[in-house]
Design an enzyme around this catalytic site. Structure first.
Site, PDB file in Angstrom:
ATOM      1  N   LYS A 131      27.941  -8.065   2.137  1.00 47.32           N
ATOM      2  CA  LYS A 131      29.103  -7.208   2.439  1.00 47.32           C
ATOM      3  C   LYS A 131      28.651  -6.075   3.344  1.00 47.32           C
ATOM      4  O   LYS A 131      27.617  -5.446   3.104  1.00 47.32           O
ATOM      5  CB  LYS A 131      29.679  -6.639   1.152  1.00 47.32           C
ATOM      6  CG  LYS A 131      30.791  -5.632   1.432  1.00 47.32           C
ATOM      7  CD  LYS A 131      31.630  -5.387   0.237  1.00 47.32           C
ATOM      8  CE  LYS A 131      31.139  -4.210  -0.569  1.00 47.32           C
ATOM      9  NZ  LYS A 131      32.168  -3.712  -1.492  1.00 47.32           N
TER      10      LYS A 131
HETATM   11  C1  5RP Z   1      31.100   0.714  -3.375  1.00 50.59           C
HETATM   12  C2  5RP Z   1      31.513  -0.673  -3.076  1.00 50.59           C
HETATM   13  C3  5RP Z   1      32.977  -0.934  -2.913  1.00 50.59           C
HETATM   14  O1  5RP Z   1      33.270  -2.069  -3.647  1.00 50.59           O
HETATM   15  C4  5RP Z   1      33.296  -1.147  -1.469  1.00 50.59           C
HETATM   16  O2  5RP Z   1      33.060   0.020  -0.759  1.00 50.59           O
HETATM   17  C5  5RP Z   1      34.670  -1.770  -1.208  1.00 50.59           C
HETATM   18  O3  5RP Z   1      35.687  -0.904  -1.426  1.00 50.59           O
HETATM   19  P1  5RP Z   1      36.467  -0.123  -0.287  1.00 50.59           P
HETATM   20  O4  5RP Z   1      37.322  -1.154   0.410  1.00 50.59           O
HETATM   21  O5  5RP Z   1      37.267   0.885  -1.039  1.00 50.59           O
HETATM   22  O6  5RP Z   1      35.461   0.464   0.674  1.00 50.59           O
HETATM   23  O7  5RP Z   1      30.732  -1.566  -2.987  1.00 50.59           O
HETATM   24  O8  5RP Z   1      29.735   0.826  -3.145  1.00 50.59           O
END
Ligand code: 5RP
Length: 279
Positions: free
Chosen positions: A173
């Site tokens: 991610k």
């Molecule tokens: C925090 C994360 C969150 O899950 C990620 O940031 C996704 O959420 P958003 O769309 O609110 O950014 O991994 O570390």
């Protein structure tokens, strides 16, 4: 790749289209009760029919999600830091593999902080988790967390994503950025994007569409869904982009059309004190 691993991955990234819509509600693990996630159950339950999987910690899973529901779980297993603590990058593995198996996790998620003071610790965490996950055929999602001092550009994110893939992450991610296709090209496993801070809905939908157009397998989105005044409508619009090839304009059209219908069902989730902490 063995059957268990393939089966679990297929729950996260749908084999029909190679796409993924993951709902992120793990923010409290270092941010505490964020705006509109103060009572997790209220935010999560109305959105479950529209997401492919749910990313959260064991504490919120146990307390706020019905065990009889069949949503695939992406279990966050790194943390032990807080927004007011010494250093956010000083994460450790917080949940054992046995616990993840007991909770029937389909995927494990852990943050890495490339370029931070605790880079080595978080990368070692990832390598260990991949070894543990592979023993039981549970895939690992590496979250490329970005420290305040790091730029969210293709060079830095490309480095972080590649390092994650080299250490064995099955999904990575990251954030969308200019020249995102370079990040995708350098990362041999599926990439999904975080939504980031709350944006006006048309901008968030454009972000999701741009990422997918430039090679992302999907989204792991949180705030841009559950901080919207119309979270159900918003997730339906994101779903149209991820699984129905809608462009950003079409998705916003869906959002506008559905908005009035969804409004009453969403009010309950907002009767709470707001405490905003952004990251
Ligand atoms: C925090 C994360 C969150 O899950 C990620 O940031 C996704 O959420 P958003 O769309 O609110 O950014 O991994 O570390």
């Amino acid at each position: 790749m063995d059957w268990g691993m393939q089966n679990r991955l297929a729950k996260i990234i749908h084999p029909e289209d190679g796409r993924c819509l993951m709902l992120a509600v793990d923010h409290g693990y270092f941010l505490g009760p964020m705006e509109r996630l103060e009572v997790p159950r209220r935010a999560i339950n109305p959105l479950l029919p529209y997401t492919d999987s749910l990313m959260l910690t064991r504490g919120i899973l146990r307390t706020s999600v019905d065990p009889k529901c069949d949503i695939p779980i992406v279990l966050r297993v790194s943390g032990a830091t807080s927004i007011i603590g010494e250093d956010l990058s000083k994460e450790t593995i917080t949940t054992s593999i046995e616990e993840a198996i007991r909770l029937n996790a389909s995927c494990l998620a852990l943050s890495i902080f490339v370029g931070s003071k605790y880079e080595h610790q978080t990368l070692s965490n990832l390598a260990k988790l991949v070894d543990e996950g592979e023993k039981y055929e549970i895939p690992v999602l590496a979250v490329t967390a970005v420290g305040k001092e790091m730029g969210r550009d293709a060079r830095y994110l490309g480095l972080a994503c590649r390092v994650a893939a080299e250490l064995g992450a099955h999904i990575v991610k990251t954030y969308y950025c200019d020249n995102f296709e370079q990040v995708v090209e350098g990362c041999p496993v599926p990439l999904i994007i975080a939504g980031g801070k709350k944006l006006p809905e048309p901008e968030a939908l454009k972000l999701a569409h741009d990422a997918i157009t430039h090679g992302a397998a999907g989204v792991d989105m949180g705030r841009n869904i559950w901080q919207s005044d119309w979270p159900i409508t918003m997730i339906k619009a994101v779903q149209a982009i991820v699984h129905k090839n809608a462009d950003a304009k079409e998705a916003y059209g869906i959002f506008l059309e559905e908005k009035e219908k969804d409004k009453p069902s969403q009010k309950e989730g907002q009767k709470v004190v707001r405490t905003t902490v952004n990251h």
